[in-house]
Scaffold this motif. Structure first.
Motif, PDB file in Angstrom:
ATOM      1  N   LYS A  99       2.429   1.874  -3.318  1.00 11.72           N
ATOM      2  CA  LYS A  99       1.451   2.304  -4.318  1.00 11.72           C
ATOM      3  C   LYS A  99       1.046   3.778  -4.151  1.00 11.72           C
ATOM      4  O   LYS A  99       0.827   4.489  -5.118  1.00 11.72           O
ATOM      5  N   ILE A 100       0.908   4.229  -2.889  1.00  8.43           N
ATOM      6  CA  ILE A 100       0.476   5.609  -2.625  1.00  8.43           C
ATOM      7  C   ILE A 100       1.708   6.510  -2.514  1.00  8.43           C
ATOM      8  O   ILE A 100       2.480   6.413  -1.569  1.00  8.43           O
TER       9      ILE A 100
ATOM     10  N   LEU B 111      -9.330   7.545  -5.512  1.00  8.59           N
ATOM     11  CA  LEU B 111      -9.555   6.747  -4.297  1.00  8.59           C
ATOM     12  C   LEU B 111     -11.019   6.933  -3.887  1.00  8.59           C
ATOM     13  O   LEU B 111     -11.365   7.862  -3.176  1.00  8.59           O
TER      14      LEU B 111
ATOM     15  N   SER C  30      -7.023   3.229   2.484  1.00 11.25           N
ATOM     16  CA  SER C  30      -7.987   2.940   1.411  1.00 11.25           C
ATOM     17  C   SER C  30      -7.566   1.728   0.586  1.00 11.25           C
ATOM     18  O   SER C  30      -8.393   1.083  -0.056  1.00 11.25           O
ATOM     19  N   GLN C  31      -6.264   1.407   0.610  1.00 13.30           N
ATOM     20  CA  GLN C  31      -5.753   0.245  -0.127  1.00 13.30           C
ATOM     21  C   GLN C  31      -6.001  -1.071   0.621  1.00 13.30           C
ATOM     22  O   GLN C  31      -5.874  -2.147   0.055  1.00 13.30           O
TER      23      GLN C  31
ATOM     24  N   ALA D 216       0.840  -1.212   0.000  1.00 12.50           N
ATOM     25  CA  ALA D 216       0.000   0.000   0.000  1.00 12.50           C
ATOM     26  C   ALA D 216       0.865   1.249   0.000  1.00 12.50           C
ATOM     27  O   ALA D 216       0.578   2.230  -0.703  1.00 12.50           O
TER      28      ALA D 216
END
Length: 213
Positions: free
Chosen positions: A31-32, A124, A96-97, A28
Motif C-alpha cells: 500500500k505504501i 497519513l 502507520s498502516q 502495508a
C-alpha cells in the motif's frame, strides 16, 4: 500487465524471498509506495531491494530489512509505536498502516520537515513526526507498546527500554562498528528483559544531540 503492476509484483516477491511472510506487513508495504521517499538521482531505483542515500548523510533502509524489522515488531492495531530515526519517513509510513499511533523522532530538522510533508500528501494522519534527540525517546508519551530504532547503538538504549511497557517489544540494531551489527528483539517481561538475536544488519550509528539541519 502494466509496468507499475509488474514492478510491485517483483517488489513483493523480493520481500517474500528474503523472509517477509507476515500478510499484514506485506499488505502495508504494498500500500505504501516507496517511490516518493526516494528523491533525486536514485529515484529510479526506489523499487530495488537495496539501501539508498537520502539527505543529511542518512540512508533509506532496503525494503526487505524494513519488512523484517516490522515483522519482528509484531505491531497490533491498538499499539502506540515509537520510531527513533525518521529518516525518509518510509518506515513510519509502513507502521502507520499497522498501529493506532506512530511517534517518530529524528535529530535532523530537514528530514522531519520533508517526512511530514509526505505524510500529509499521503493523508497519513496517525503519525506524529518530531525533531529531537531520539536516544532519549519521548518520556512524555511513554509507555510505548512497540519501539523501533533505525540506527545502531552499542547496547539497547536504557532510556528507550524504560519507556517500553510490560509485554512490549523493541527492535534495535546493536553493534560497536558499522561492520558487525545484529538486529535484536527485546521483549519486556514482568521478570525483566528477554533478548533475541535476529540477523546481521548494517545501519548508520545512533547519535546523541541534534543535527545541523
Amino acid at each position: 500487465m502494466t509496468e507499475a503492476a509488474e514492478r510491485k509484483m517483483q517488489f513483493l516477491f523480493a520481500l517474500r524471498s528474503k523472509g517477509v511472510t507476515d500478510s499484514r506487513v506485506l499488505t502495508a508495504m504494498e500500500k505504501i509506495d516507496r517511490g516518493p521517499f526516494v528523491r533525486g538521482i536514485f529515484a529510479n531505483r526506489a523499487y530495488e531491494d537495496m539501501p539508498l542515500p537520502i539527505a543529511c548523510g542518512q540512508t533509506i533502509s532496503q525494503p526487505s530489512v524494513v519488512g523484517l524489522m516490522t515483522q519482528a515488531l509484531d505491531v497490533q492495531p491498538r499499539d502506540k509505536v515509537l520510531e527513533v530515526g525518521t529518516g525518509s519517513g518510509y518506515q513510519a509510513a509502513i507502521l502507520s498502516q499497522l498501529a493506532r499511533r506512530v511517534y517518530t523522532v529524528d535529530r535532523h530538522r530537514r528530514l522531519v520537515r520533508e517526512a511530514r510533508q509526505l505524510f500529509d500528501d499521503m493523508d497519513l494522519t496517525n503519525i506524529m513526526a518530531i525533531t529531537g534527540d531520539g536516544s532519549f525517546g519521548l518520556p512524555e508519551q511513554a509507555p510505548f507498546d512497540r519501539i523501533i530504532v533505525t540506527a545502531a547503538a552499542e547496547d539497547p538504549p536504557g532510556p528507550l527500554l524504560a519507556q517500553l511497557r510490560v509485554g512490549g517489544i523493541m527492535v534495535v540494531p546493536v553493534g560497536q562498528s558499522d561492520t558487525v551489527q545484529h538486529l535484536i528483539k527485546v521483549t519486556r517481561l514482568d521478570t525483566g528483559l528477554d533478548y533475541q538475536e535476529l540477523r546481521p544488519v548494517r545501519f548508520v550509528p545512533l547519535l546523541e544531540g541534534l543535527g545541523k539541519e
